[in-house]
Design a protein around this motif. Structure first.
Motif, PDB file in Angstrom:
ATOM      1  N   THR A   1       0.838  -1.195   0.000  1.00  0.00           N
ATOM      2  CA  THR A   1       0.000   0.000   0.000  1.00  0.00           C
ATOM      3  C   THR A   1       0.876   1.250   0.000  1.00  0.00           C
ATOM      4  OG1 THR A   1      -0.118   0.013   2.421  1.00  0.00           O
ATOM      5  CG2 THR A   1      -1.848  -1.189   1.232  1.00  0.00           C
TER       6      THR A   1
ATOM      7  N   LEU B   1      -6.731   7.695   7.259  1.00  0.00           N
ATOM      8  CA  LEU B   1      -5.690   7.780   8.288  1.00  0.00           C
ATOM      9  C   LEU B   1      -6.087   8.694   9.443  1.00  0.00           C
ATOM     10  CD1 LEU B   1      -2.499   7.880   6.039  1.00  0.00           C
ATOM     11  CD2 LEU B   1      -3.365   5.974   7.409  1.00  0.00           C
TER      12      LEU B   1
ATOM     13  N   GLU C   1      -4.359   5.514   3.281  1.00  0.00           N
ATOM     14  CA  GLU C   1      -3.487   4.426   2.859  1.00  0.00           C
ATOM     15  C   GLU C   1      -4.268   3.660   1.797  1.00  0.00           C
ATOM     16  OE1 GLU C   1      -0.795   0.809   4.760  1.00  0.00           O
ATOM     17  OE2 GLU C   1      -1.946   2.164   6.060  1.00  0.00           O
TER      18      GLU C   1
ATOM     19  N   ARG D   1       0.495   5.932   0.412  1.00  0.00           N
ATOM     20  CA  ARG D   1      -0.308   6.982   1.025  1.00  0.00           C
ATOM     21  C   ARG D   1      -0.484   8.144   0.059  1.00  0.00           C
ATOM     22  NH1 ARG D   1       1.319   7.356   7.477  1.00  0.00           N
ATOM     23  NH2 ARG D   1       0.830   5.156   7.941  1.00  0.00           N
TER      24      ARG D   1
ATOM     25  N   ARG E   1      -5.619  12.266   4.248  1.00  0.00           N
ATOM     26  CA  ARG E   1      -4.738  11.238   3.703  1.00  0.00           C
ATOM     27  C   ARG E   1      -5.342   9.845   3.897  1.00  0.00           C
ATOM     28  NH1 ARG E   1       0.401  11.137   6.576  1.00  0.00           N
ATOM     29  NH2 ARG E   1      -0.957  11.677   8.328  1.00  0.00           N
TER      30      ARG E   1
END
Length: 726
Positions: free
Chosen positions: A577, A681, A693, A579, A691
């Motif tokens: 993953t 997040l 992930e 971000r 943000r």
């Protein structure tokens, strides 16, 4: 002068004792209104005011009143002395002598031209589009209802074409709104030239048009496709707009009666949905709507069977278990050996419910479909056990969509358990169950597989929309609808065959072709990739023969379910993953939504939005568009509920559900799979700067696994009980 005339009434008297009712008096108002002087008309009949366009029906009303000696009223188009027409409102009253004999008529005439013109203008504004002169939406609805009534009475067919100009906004913005209006008028003229005599062309509004094809005696889909093709081709030639050649393209959706819809509202909705499929498939073309699991009556259905009136006979059959099972062989095409039998139910001979279609209609009307469905299974299993079928061949059992998920009734539980131990069972599920009840179906299929039963998807191809849901069923056997074997090839059929072949390559599922009646059908079935066949070519339904050996239908292995409760959990367990902010991820999500739109009917799109506040008005509009064409659209989030947008499926999500922290968009089609999965997040501040992930994935199996976590959350259309007895 004209408006002054419209306020003047003319009075006349006519002699009722002489032939032709000659005039004996006219007022000055009559002279001013008609332009005739008294000297011109006295001794003559008022018929001198009539002309070529005077309605004969109005003349007949007046003549009959004069003949019968009674009053009369009429509004007619008459002509002045100079030949100009005017609308005249006429009232006649007989005058009698002392003996009661009519001796003269008093007539009052009024010029109502101004009022008539105003009424016509009001009618024009109410029923015609002021820009193009075409019929407007109100007229279309009126004519569509009338055409449906006519078609139902005379057993005609009809079609509705929904036309939308491609990229009209770009043309409007670049050339200006005035030029855009002229272009719409030019398109209207082109449409008038293309359609058949008697067809209605209407403007829905904006750059949308419709064409109503009335009184089509037969093969309405072919006729509508021909007209739609001519429309698309006609607009390929540039339109001259104020000396500027303008290129325009169009997408056309087609819906037909009686195949697709039986009401005006459904015809419009289906044609609109088909248009969006055409637009999503690359524009500049047309698409014929295919109904979702609509039952099409055959030519055999000419009776007036009333399922409501058969409830007593149904009660007797269910109480006495008075059903019988017949079995049709399923053959391995390559070797010619029988590898399975499909069990089919029949009512008592001589009963009004002997035919299975009537039997299930009556059960549906009484709300007893599941009860009848289980009885049919029980009767078939008893016959198979008595015949000693064992595991010498597979037994296919049908399951009605309404019975999906209902537990086995107590009287049949021991028999159901015995069948699982002694017979090789495959449960046949119709594609309607796939599109109507996907969440329940996923659970039921898992239960059946846990108990060693196979799954067949029946009538595949009757609805293109079910193709995208094939991966969620992962059937052991895909039964092609008999129309694919017996009808002429079409682009829709090609899409179905392509999707089925792709699923076979991915999973190893077998393809079974139904309706094989002769060598030609067999050749078509083999060309479609069928390995199993069923139809009168090998045998009609009948009793089970005694078997001493044989083989069953081969099934493919099913991979274990991937761990994870949400799309992100499933994907993150196998993929790295990264971000990014919401601002950077939005184009990815919009790209996937656009892919779903391009796939059209074969698409499934399932999205998680965390919370209802993120399902913005713009998002609502996008999903309203998506649901018009896709097979299944789902949207999930806290507060979104069971149907966030009409037609969009959902579920009630709790705030502590792990899905509440995820934003995901998953798209699946016959030849495409893609997903954006993201976990919040927990940032505060501006929404687009939050943000996440995230991971993007295009591996089909992984996308399917992620989608399963959302599919199984969809609120059922109606509640169903699930237990371990399945």
């Amino acid at each position: 002068m004209r408006s002054h005339r419209s306020e003047i009434a003319g009075v006349v008297m006519a002699d009722a004792t002489k032939p032709g009712f000659p005039l004996t008096y006219v007022s000055p108002g009559f002279e001013e209104m008609t332009g005739y002087s008294a000297a011109d008309v006295l001794g003559r009949s008022c018929a001198l005011l009539q002309g070529a366009e005077t309605d004969p029906r109005g003349i007949a009303v007046l003549r009959e009143a004069l003949r019968d000696g009674r009053e009369a009223y009429a509004t007619m188009l008459n002509y002045r002395a100079d030949g100009t027409p005017f609308w005249c409102e006429i009232a006649l009253a007989p005058q009698r002598d002392e003996g009661g004999r009519v001796v003269q008529y008093l007539g009052v005439q009024k010029d109502v031209t101004f009022r008539r013109q105003a009424e016509e203008r009001i009618h024009e504004l109410a029923y015609y589009d002021s820009l193009t002169g075409l019929a407007n939406r109100a007229t279309l609805h009126k004519e569509l209802h009338a055409a449906l009534a006519h078609a139902q009475r005379d057993t005609d067919e009809l079609a509705l074409l929904f036309i939308d100009l491609d990229d009209f906004k770009r043309i409007n913005d670049s050339l200006g709104h005035h030029t855009g209006d002229l272009l719409l008028k030019a398109v209207a003229d082109r449409l008038r030239d293309v359609v058949r005599p008697g067809d209605l062309v209407a403007r829905q509004g904006g750059d949308e048009f419709t064409v109503l094809l009335r009184k089509v005696p037969s093969d309405v889909s072919a006729v509508a496709s021909d007209v739609a093709g001519r429309i698309v081709t006609a607009l390929h030639e540039p339109l001259d707009v104020d000396g500027i050649p303008v290129d325009v393209r169009t997408s056309v959706g087609i819906s037909t009666y009686p195949r697709d819809a039986e009401t005006a509202e459904d015809l419009l909705r289906h044609a609109d949905a088909a248009m969006y499929v055409a637009k999503g498939g690359g524009k500049d073309g047309f698409h014929v709507y295919r109904s979702r699991g609509k039952t099409i009556e055959t030519a055999e259905r000419t009776d007036d069977f009333d399922p409501q009136a058969a409830h007593e006979e149904l009660d007797r059959i269910l109480a006495g278990r008075d059903l019988r099972a017949v079995f049709q062989p399923i053959v391995d095409i390559a070797g010619g050996s029988v590898v399975a039998y499909e069990a089919l139910a029949r009512g008592p001979e001589g009963s009004s419910l002997q035919r299975p279609d009537r039997l299930f209609e009556a059960a549906a009307a009484a709300g007893r479909t599941a009860e009848l469905d289980w009885l049919c299974r029980a009767v078939a299993i008893e016959a198979a056990l008595e015949a000693g079928l064992g595991r010498t061949a597979t037994l296919f059992l049908n399951c009605e969509p309404a019975a999906i998920g209902t537990p086995c009734p107590e009287p049949f539980r021991e028999l159901w358990t015995q069948a699982g131990e002694e017979l090789d069972l495959v449960l046949e599920i119709t594609e309607r169950a796939v599109t109507d009840r996907p969440a329940e179906l996923a659970q039921v299929i898992a239960e059946h597989r846990d108990h060693g039963r196979g799954v067949a998807l029946d009538d595949l191809g009757a609805d293109v929309r079910s193709l995208a849901l094939l991966p969620f069923v992962a059937p052991d056997v895909m039964k092609l609808d008999l129309s694919l074997v017996q009808d002429r090839p079409s682009t829709d059929q090609a899409a179905i065959v392509s999707a089925v072949a792709a699923e076979r390559e991915r999973t190893g599922a077998q393809i079974l072709a139904e309706g094989i009646e002769d060598e030609r059908h067999l050749a078509v079935a083999q060309a479609l990739g069928a390995t199993l066949g069923q139809g009168w070519f090998w045998g009609r339904p009948g009793p089970l023969p005694q078997r001493t050996g044989g083989t069953t239908v081969r099934r493919h292995a099913h991979p274990p379910r991937r761990p994870g409760r949400t799309p992100f959990e499933v994907v993150a367990a196998e993929r790295e993953t990264a971000r990014a902010t919401k601002r950077l991820l939005l184009p990815m999500s919009h790209h996937l939504e656009h892919r779903a739109l391009r796939i059209g009917e074969g698409a499934v799109i399932l999205s998680a939005f965390q919370d209802a506040k993120h399902f913005t008005p713009k998002t609502v509009r996008r999903y309203e568009t998506l649901v018009r064409g896709a097979s299944l659209v789902g949207a999930f989030g806290v507060g979104l509920g069971e149907e966030p947008v009409p037609g969009v499926r959902g579920a009630c999500i709790d705030a502590d559900d792990p899905l509440a922290g995820e934003w995901s968009v998953i798209v699946l089609g016959p030849h495409f799979a893609g997903a954006l999965v993201a976990q919040d997040l927990g940032d505060t501040g501006a929404d687009r700067e939050r943000r996440f992930e995230f991971a993007t994935v295009y591996d089909r199996d992984l996308v399917i696994a992620a989608a399963q976590t959302l599919l199984t959350r969809i609120t059922p259309v109606r509640s169903a009980l699930l237990d371990g007895v399945l």
